[in-house]
Design an enzyme around this catalytic site. Structure first.
Site, mmCIF file in Angstrom:
data_model
loop_
_atom_site.group_PDB
_atom_site.id
_atom_site.type_symbol
_atom_site.label_atom_id
_atom_site.label_comp_id
_atom_site.label_asym_id
_atom_site.label_seq_id
_atom_site.Cartn_x
_atom_site.Cartn_y
_atom_site.Cartn_z
ATOM 1 N N HIS A 150 30.272 22.656 24.676
ATOM 2 C CA HIS A 150 31.646 22.764 25.170
ATOM 3 C C HIS A 150 31.901 24.120 25.816
ATOM 4 C CE1 HIS A 150 32.324 19.196 22.566
ATOM 5 N NE2 HIS A 150 32.934 18.851 23.673
ATOM 6 N N CYS A 175 32.847 10.253 31.996
ATOM 7 C CA CYS A 175 33.462 11.581 32.042
ATOM 8 C C CYS A 175 32.567 12.667 31.451
ATOM 9 C CB CYS A 175 34.824 11.567 31.361
ATOM 10 S SG CYS A 175 34.752 11.142 29.619
HETATM 11 C C1 PEP Z 1 31.339 13.591 26.129
HETATM 12 O O1 PEP Z 1 30.907 13.655 24.980
HETATM 13 O O2 PEP Z 1 30.669 13.240 27.115
HETATM 14 C C2 PEP Z 1 32.734 13.959 26.406
HETATM 15 C C3 PEP Z 1 33.298 13.734 27.559
HETATM 16 O O3 PEP Z 1 33.393 14.596 25.423
HETATM 17 P P1 PEP Z 1 33.156 16.133 25.013
HETATM 18 O O4 PEP Z 1 32.214 16.744 26.012
HETATM 19 O O5 PEP Z 1 34.486 16.780 25.005
HETATM 20 O O6 PEP Z 1 32.562 16.020 23.656
HETATM 21 MG MG MG Z 2 32.284 13.911 23.361
#
Ligand code: PEP
Ligand code: MG
Length: 599
Positions: free
Chosen positions: A208, A514
């Site tokens: 993240h 996403c």
């Molecule tokens: C993912 O896991 O691809 C996602 C979009 O959520 P995050 O990156 O916030 O865990």
């Molecule tokens: Mg995720």
């Protein structure tokens, strides 16, 4: 008002040197080294912050407050450890002794009042002196005390960095050198306009923290060996993450050369002005490219980059840099800013994905061995509904009259989702508002493999490839050591994605991707070929992905993709994909900045 400057190095120019690392976020940046994390202050000349004479009194009160806080934390830790015979808690008494040491307190206060340095700078400088003294001692016992001062110093400074909710700023650009796990707070706790680059000891491309850095165009390099021996606080640093190189004390000539390289930026700006409109493939199929955002200020960026909507709001970032759970008004202000800023385009709001590497400092989180596989997102929701009630009420109140939907992260079983949806419905009927469209973020293998079962219970689906890949491959997304297993072009994974896209299509449900995979130029043809009609990516990548899509024929991409059934290995798949990209969009990729590995 604080004023920052780098302490002068009396020794004159230092010899330039080059260090190698691994690119996590591409780009380049130059600035003074600012160390973050344990032992950050032990050598060199820290970037210092000054204060005015009027601020000294306030800083002394803060100093007493944080010493008190540290005492309370150490005492609580001692109580927790007391029943555990395997742990020696006597070290905590040493930490408390340092906190009360009159020499330590006196010197910090004196540095603030006489030199007019901020509390953080004063704690660091005085700790440095203590550490140097202990390290020079003859006995092992005293040498070890240096580590205790580091602990206490970092503890005190950690309260300062998080207490105000204000981002820490600098008078000149800095390169953050993160000496522990790189976390989202490392991006959010500092004034981003002053952070030119980040160097970390470890961290995967889809952590993240890396996603945030990428969103804010801050290059990141990881895996530089022996950082603390190589880089000292205040050193001039040039990071070139495209080449995986860190230059320490770079020559002025080199810095100037980088500053002149504006080619990539010019192309990006050209694409951005071109793509403030919908995109169609060459054979006329509309493909939507939406934005992933975290903070209200990101909406402007999304709009400026031509987003067709917001495909993912990572709402848990509302909790960062806070001392306690935000009240409903704070939620309301956050959603209002996002929905109003989105110019009437659709917005998918994800319920807070607390846990993993996103743990708010105030949140009472149990110690977990495997936080990414632990108490996270909807798992917390179902147990602590009162927290999510505040969030959901605020969304429903603000959402009236807006085109938005709600999405739940980390759903594993249909039962979890049914319970969560019932709770949203209950709040909606209590408030007398219409139930919004609700969907699931498919990022847990069990859920995506059983996607068909979810179809009658969801209005839409999104695939979170960042987590999905880590769970399918059992390779931690934060761990650069196992990155070789974390691969979006793994054939088995692509087949799972293809089935999911087909399931949603057959059931008339909209589906987006996403995860970071969707924003990488290498994957655009592949995803279009797999049937994807909705991408959700960081704002800066929107014009790039749209430019590529406009050069693809949907039918041609679809026809080429059947080969994924016969390709067996990731290497083979990568090779095949590069050739395919070269054949279909080679000319476009060549002019796109940082489309690395794409041709
Ligand atoms: C993912 O896991 O691809 C996602 C979009 O959520 P995050 O990156 O916030 O865990
Ligand atoms: Mg995720």
């Amino acid at each position: 008002m604080k004023k920052d400057k780098a302490e002068n190095n009396a020794a004159g120019p230092k010899a330039p040197k080059e260090l190698r690392g691994e690119s996590v976020v591409l780009g380049w940046g130059v600035g003074k080294a600012y160390m973050v994390g344990r032992a950050a202050q032990t050598q060199g000349s820290p970037v210092v912050a000054s204060i005015s004479r009027e601020e000294v009194g306030g800083e002394i009160i803060r100093f007493n407050d944080i010493r008190e806080k540290a005492h309370r934390d150490y005492q609580k830790l001692k109580q927790d450890l007391d029943g555990d015979s395997a742990v020696d808690s006597s070290i905590l008494a040493t930490y408390e002794y340092i906190l009360d040491d009159p020499a330590f307190i006196g010197q910090v206060v004196e540095t603030m009042s006489v030199k007019l340095f901020s509390l953080e700078t004063s704690i660091r400088l005085v700790s440095n002196e203590f550490i140097k003294g202990f390290e020079a001692a003859d006995t092992a016992y005293f040498k070890e005390r240096a580590g205790d001062v580091v602990e206490v110093c970092e503890k005190l400074v950690s309260y300062l960095n998080n207490e105000s909710g204000r981002a820490k700023t600098f008078a000149e650009p800095v390169v953050l050198v993160v000496l522990r796990t790189f976390t989202p707070t490392d991006i959010l706790a500092y004034d981003r306009s002053k952070v030119s680059a980040v160097i970390t000891t470890s961290g995967g491309k889809t952590s993240h923290a890396a996603i945030l850095a990428r969103s804010y165009n801050i290059p990141v390099i990881s895996g530089v060996r022996n950082i603390t021996d190589q880089i000292k606080p205040g050193d001039e640093i040039l990071v070139d993450s495209d080449k995986g190189v860190v230059f320490v004390h770079p020559e002025k000539r080199l810095v100037d050369e980088y500053a002149r390289q504006t080619h990539g930026e010019a192309i990006y700006r050209e694409l951005r002005s071109k793509w403030d409109r919908p995109v169609y493939t060459k054979d006329g199929i509309r493909i939507e490219v939406l934005a992933n955002i975290s903070l209200p200020e990101d909406v402007e960026d999304a709009v400026a980059n031509g987003a067709d909507g917001i495909g993912l709001v990572r709402t848990e970032y509302l909790l960062s840099n806070r001392k306690d759970m935000p009240p409903e008004e704070a939620h309301i202000a956050y959603y209002e800013a996002i929905l109003k800023g989105g110019r009437g385009k659709h917005c998918t709001i994800r319920l807070m994905d607390i846990g993993g590497d996103k743990i708010p400092q105030f949140f009472d989180m149990p110690q977990e061995f495997n936080p990414f596989m632990g108490w996270r997102a909807i798992r917390i929701f179902l147990e602590r509904k009162e927290i999510f009630e505040t969030q959901i009420s605020a969304i429903l109140k603000v959402g009236r009259g807006h085109d938005y939907s709600i999405m739940a992260p980390m759903v594993t079983t249909l039962q979890e989702w049914i319970e969560a949806k019932a709770f949203i419905r209950e709040i909606a009927s209590r408030l007398g508002v219409e139930m919004p469209k609700c969907g699931v973020l498919f990022e847990v293998p069990l859920a995506i493999l059983e996607m068909g079962m979810f179809m009658r219970e969801i209005d839409f689906a999104s695939i979170g490839t960042n987590d999905l890949i880590q769970y399918l491959s059992a390779a931690d997304r934060n761990n650069s050591k196992v990155n070789y297993l974390y691969n979006p072009v793994e054939p088995a994974f692509l087949r799972i994605i293809r089935n999911a896209i087909k399931t949603a299509k057959d059931n008339g449900k909209q589906l987006s991707i996403c995860g970071e995979m969707a924003g990488h130029p290498l994957h655009t043809v592949l995803l279009v070929g797999l049937g994807l009609r909705r991408f959700s990516v960081i704002p800066r990548n929107i014009p790039i992905i749209k430019e590529i899509i406009s050069n693809i024929s949907f039918a041609e991409a679809e026809a080429s993709i059947s080969l994924i059934d016969v390709i067996e290995s990731t290497d083979e798949m990568l090779e095949w994909l590069k050739n395919l990209n070269n054949r279909l969009i080679g000319d476009v990729l060549k002019k796109i900045p940082n489309a690395e590995g794409a041709v």
